[in-house]
Design a protein around this motif. Structure first.
Motif, mmCIF file in Angstrom:
data_model
loop_
_atom_site.group_PDB
_atom_site.id
_atom_site.type_symbol
_atom_site.label_atom_id
_atom_site.label_comp_id
_atom_site.label_asym_id
_atom_site.label_seq_id
_atom_site.Cartn_x
_atom_site.Cartn_y
_atom_site.Cartn_z
ATOM 1 N N ASP A 28 0.859 -1.178 0.000
ATOM 2 C CA ASP A 28 0.000 0.000 0.000
ATOM 3 C C ASP A 28 0.898 1.233 0.000
ATOM 4 N N ASP A 29 0.308 2.407 0.087
ATOM 5 C CA ASP A 29 1.084 3.646 0.045
ATOM 6 C C ASP A 29 2.120 3.718 1.170
ATOM 7 N N ARG A 63 -2.429 -2.385 -3.330
ATOM 8 C CA ARG A 63 -3.294 -1.358 -2.747
ATOM 9 C C ARG A 63 -2.647 0.022 -2.816
ATOM 10 N N THR A 65 -1.375 3.474 -4.504
ATOM 11 C CA THR A 65 -1.769 4.345 -5.603
ATOM 12 C C THR A 65 -0.594 4.501 -6.570
ATOM 13 N N ARG A 66 -0.888 4.889 -7.765
ATOM 14 C CA ARG A 66 0.178 5.135 -8.743
ATOM 15 C C ARG A 66 1.095 6.268 -8.265
ATOM 16 N N GLN A 69 3.649 4.774 -5.886
ATOM 17 C CA GLN A 69 4.628 4.005 -6.645
ATOM 18 C C GLN A 69 5.574 4.942 -7.404
#
Length: 155
Positions: A28-29, A63, A65-66, A69
């Motif tokens: 996840d983030d 989970r 977000t782009r 990433q």
């Protein structure tokens, strides 16, 4: 390997010329943010390092977000003078593992990466490619138990 961070879904360790990010669950983030923080931290201690991301299983869709990433990728780009190479070892078995490796490879091809990157299906293949990379950190080349240490992290 020296542990730097440990939580149920994420483990980060440091060795000579190497930071190992072990993602035990779909990231996840927060995982990407913590990973970027630790890469920056290790880069202050080690002038040249490799980033190894290990994914031993896949428990669902990522989970993250782009944006999270991309921020992690930006960190690697900002530290390109320090990073010898980035390695992603996805040991998920069978067709699922092959599909994940293909997807990750496609995403990476779209990115603007400044250092060599390799995706492997096994730890031995990762160690072989890691040691063959030009300009590699001498301490990493001479680490006699590197394969065993990395495989132990997966267990």
């Amino acid at each position: 390997m020296t542990p730097l961070f440990e939580q149920p879904g994420l483990s980060i360790s440091e060795g000579p010329g190497l930071i190992v990010i072990l993602m035990r669950t779909a990231p996840d983030d927060a995982v990407f943010a913590e990973s970027a923080l630790r890469v920056r931290e290790v880069a202050t201690r080690q002038h040249r390092l490799n980033v190894l991301i290990m994914i031993p299983k896949f428990d669902g869709r990522p989970r993250a977000t782009r944006a999270a990433q991309a921020a992690f990728g930006k960190t690697l780009g900002e530290l390109r003078e320090h990073v010898v190479g980035t390695f992603i070892t996805i040991t998920v078995p069978g067709l699922r593992g092959a599909m994940i490796r293909m997807t990750v490879n496609a995403v990476l091809m779209l990115g603007k990466l400044h250092n060599p990157i390799q995706i492997q299906a096994s730890v031995p293949a990762t160690v072989t490619w890691l040691r063959s990379l030009p300009g590699q950190v001498p301490a990493l080349l001479e680490a006699p138990n590197l394969l065993r240490d990395l495989e132990r992290l997966l267990s």
